[in-house]
Design a protein around this motif. Structure first.
Motif, short mmCIF file in Angstrom:
data_model
loop_
_atom_site.label_atom_id
_atom_site.label_comp_id
_atom_site.label_asym_id
_atom_site.label_seq_id
_atom_site.Cartn_x
_atom_site.Cartn_y
_atom_site.Cartn_z
N HIS A 192 0.84 -1.19 0.00
CA HIS A 192 0.00 0.00 0.00
C HIS A 192 0.88 1.25 0.00
CE1 HIS A 192 -3.84 -2.04 1.80
NE2 HIS A 192 -3.31 -2.72 0.78
N ILE A 193 0.55 2.17 -0.90
CA ILE A 193 1.22 3.48 -0.95
C ILE A 193 0.16 4.53 -0.65
CG2 ILE A 193 2.60 5.06 -2.34
CD1 ILE A 193 3.22 2.60 -4.16
N SER A 194 0.27 5.23 0.47
CA SER A 194 -0.74 6.21 0.88
C SER A 194 -0.20 7.62 0.75
CB SER A 194 -1.17 5.95 2.33
OG SER A 194 -1.79 4.69 2.44
N VAL A 195 -1.01 8.49 0.19
CA VAL A 195 -0.69 9.92 0.10
C VAL A 195 -1.80 10.65 0.87
CG1 VAL A 195 -0.36 11.89 -1.42
CG2 VAL A 195 0.44 9.62 -2.14
N ARG A 196 -1.41 11.27 1.98
CA ARG A 196 -2.39 11.92 2.86
C ARG A 196 -2.07 13.40 2.99
NH1 ARG A 196 -2.11 12.14 8.63
NH2 ARG A 196 -0.48 10.54 8.54
N ASP A 197 -3.11 14.23 2.94
CA ASP A 197 -2.92 15.68 3.08
C ASP A 197 -3.92 16.20 4.12
OD1 ASP A 197 -5.44 16.95 1.78
OD2 ASP A 197 -4.78 15.49 0.27
N ASN A 198 -3.67 17.39 4.61
CA ASN A 198 -4.60 18.04 5.54
C ASN A 198 -5.26 19.24 4.89
OD1 ASN A 198 -2.29 19.55 5.42
ND2 ASN A 198 -2.22 20.05 7.60
N GLY A 199 -5.65 19.02 3.60
CA GLY A 199 -6.25 20.10 2.81
C GLY A 199 -7.75 20.22 2.97
N ILE A 200 -8.39 20.71 1.88
CA ILE A 200 -9.81 21.06 1.95
C ILE A 200 -10.73 19.84 1.92
CG2 ILE A 200 -9.47 23.33 0.93
CD1 ILE A 200 -10.35 22.17 -1.74
N GLY A 201 -10.24 18.69 1.50
CA GLY A 201 -11.07 17.49 1.45
C GLY A 201 -12.02 17.45 0.26
#
Length: 549
Positions: free
Chosen positions: A471-480
């Motif tokens: 699994h390769i996860s790319v997570r951000d804390n943006g606007i969704g």
């Protein structure tokens, strides 16, 4: 002595004889009246007994008992004209003929065809053995001596033949013949009425069955827009969808139906419900024989899948055009890219590794190599060639991507945080295509963060090992992403970016590449909290697998 005198006087004057004649005539008159009453009763019951669900057998049985009281017979049979065929449909008693019920009589040499064609009553005496063969190859009960055959007509329309047989040569009276002819007339009217009623009933039943079986919703409204009738598809819709969906649909089609009734012309409208379904509404005026509108038919068809298919065809056409353009663009870029790569390599050879410009030149070369691979992919895409799979490292693919993009994120003040599992097993894949997916996911995360006003902007890139999967996860804390858009983001050309900043192809191409590698992409998102895109790839993958374009 006095009684003897009265008897003598009665004999001399003929009074006793007159009394006997009077009572004889009176009894005869009473019998005739009873017979007439019985005939009328038979006629009345014949007309009342014919029903849509009653067979001719039942009708004949109802009148036979009373018919025997006024007319002597030993056999009665009925032949019905069906199309151009004369068919034995009923016989009492059963097995009185050598032929079975349902047999079609030949026309040649047929007594019954002669009766129905010439519309004449025939009385035939059966005195010799050969006379038992009243039809070619068919014979009646050998004990019958006479048969009376009467045509059954309704006005000038042929209905059938009634045959009555006797085991003796008793003469048929004029009254009996007149009654039987009258009986066949009533029988013809009753049979024709039943046939017409059954035709109407069956047509109505067929229409109702068809009406109920149609998969699309159908409503019949009166002039006041009240729903008079609807088919089973409406119940199915109510069962599968929320009540407010049906109420919205009803409101829309009643407005359309009212316009159809008012302007006396068909109507059409397409509506979209909140459950992402699309329906076509069509209305048609109902006219009577005088062309006066008395209601409206509403036909509602679910065209959700049809519209999706049309959109896919449009997208496929756009993708085909992009494929053609990609080949031309790739060839145009090759010339300047060759100069960039050649000059950067010459400068690297003449530069010292300790020189601050060396790193910049190295980045130029790496970016040029990356562009070269992209151009190669575009050419392969336009030719629809196969991508060759080889052993590659997921962690290496991530590092290559970050080397290309790190300067962009520094300028935007976005922190990249990685958590890569050491010693991940290699996979069989096309590394350039895997890098393309990672680039798309990271750039989407960057765009989601650029719309935010807070300073702590971060992108987390993680790898993890699961059973037979990486699994390769790319997570951000943006606007969704809004929940109702999560099912659409992988559709081609779906984008919320401004014109010129996005084509809506990134995620659709990425999911295609992932599936071609035997994997997929999962997404989790909450508005104003961020998103997580997870690329799932199998550890084992066959080589030389064609990647979906």
């Amino acid at each position: 002595m006095l009684e003897d005198k009265h008897e003598a006087i009665a004999l001399l004057t003929g009074v006793e004889s007159s009394k006997k004649n009077y009572y004889t005539e009176l009894k005869k008159t009473v019998d005739q009246l009873k017979k007439k009453n019985m005939q009328l009763e038979i006629m009345n019951e014949l007309m009342q007994s014919f029903k849509i669900d009653m067979s001719l057998d039942e009708t004949l049985k109802n009148m036979l008992d009373k018919l025997r009281e006024i007319i002597r017979f030993d056999q009665i049979s009925f032949f019905l004209l069906k199309g151009n065929s004369l068919v034995l449909t009923n016989i009492v008693p059963e097995k009185s003929y050598s032929i079975k019920v349902g047999t079609v009589l030949p026309i040649e040499g047929s007594l019954y065809w002669q009766v129905i064609n010439n519309r004449q009553v025939i009385l035939k005496r059966l005195q010799k053995d050969e006379d038992y063969f009243i039809e070619k190859n068919y014979f009646t009960d050998k004990y019958l001596q006479t048969i009376l055959v009467l045509p059954i007509y309704s006005k000038n329309k042929r209905i059938g033949v009634l045959s009555i047989g006797r085991c003796n040569n008793t003469e048929w009276s004029f009254d009996d013949l007149a009654f039987l002819e009258n009986l066949t007339d009533h029988l013809a009217v009753s049979i024709e009425n039943v046939q017409l009623y059954r035709e109407v009933f069956h047509s109505k039943q067929e229409w109702e069955d068809t009406f109920k079986a149609v998969d699309d919703m159908i409503f019949i409204l009166d002039k006041d827009m009240n729903i008079m009738q609807y088919n089973d598809a409406v119940n199915t819709f109510k069962k599968n969808y929320e009540n407010f969906h049906y109420l919205l649909l009803e409101r829309e089609f009643k407005v359309l139906a009212n316009n159809t009734y008012s302007f006396q012309k068909t109507g059409y409208k397409e509506i979209n419900l909140s459950n992402q379904s699309t329906y076509e509404l069509s209305t048609y005026p109902l006219n009577n024989n005088d062309q006066i509108i008395y209601g409206v038919i509403v036909y509602i068809k679910d065209v959700t899948e049809k519209r999706k298919m049309e959109a896919q065809l449009i997208h496929a056409g756009k993708l085909a055009a992009i494929g053609e353009m990609a080949a031309g663009v790739a060839h145009e870029l090759n010339s300047p890219l060759t100069a960039i790569l050649g000059n950067s390599q010459l400068l690297l050879r003449s530069s010292d590794k300790e020189d601050s410009a060396f790193t910049l030149l190295q980045d130029i070369k790496n970016c040029g190599d990356r562009c070269k691979q992209i151009i190669k992919s575009l050419l392969t895409f336009s030719r629809q060639d196969e991508y060759v799979f080889s052993t590659c490292s997921v962690n290496d693919a991530i590092k290559e991507v970050l080397n290309l993009l790190k300067y962009q994120f520094k300028e935007k003040n976005i922190d990249i945080i990685t958590s890569l599992v050491v010693d991940l097993p290699d996979i069989e894949a096309n590394q350039q295509q895997i890098e393309q997916i990672i680039i798309n996911l990271i750039l989407n995360a960057k765009d989601a963060l650029e719309s935010c006003v807070f300073e702590n902007k971060e992108i987390y890139i993680e790898t993890s090992l699961h059973i037979e999967e990486i699994h390769i996860s790319v997570r951000d804390n943006g606007i969704g992403i809004e929940e109702n858009r999560l099912t659409e983001i992988f559709h081609p050309f779906h984008t919320t970016k401004e014109f010129g900043k996005g084509t809506g192809l990134g995620l659709s191409v990425s999911i295609g590449i992932a599936k071609a590698h035997g994997g997929t992409i999962h997404v989790e998102s909450q508005v104003n909290k961020g998103s997580i895109f997870t690329l799932v790839l199998p550890i084992q993958q066959d080589k030389n697998v064609e990647v979906s374009k």
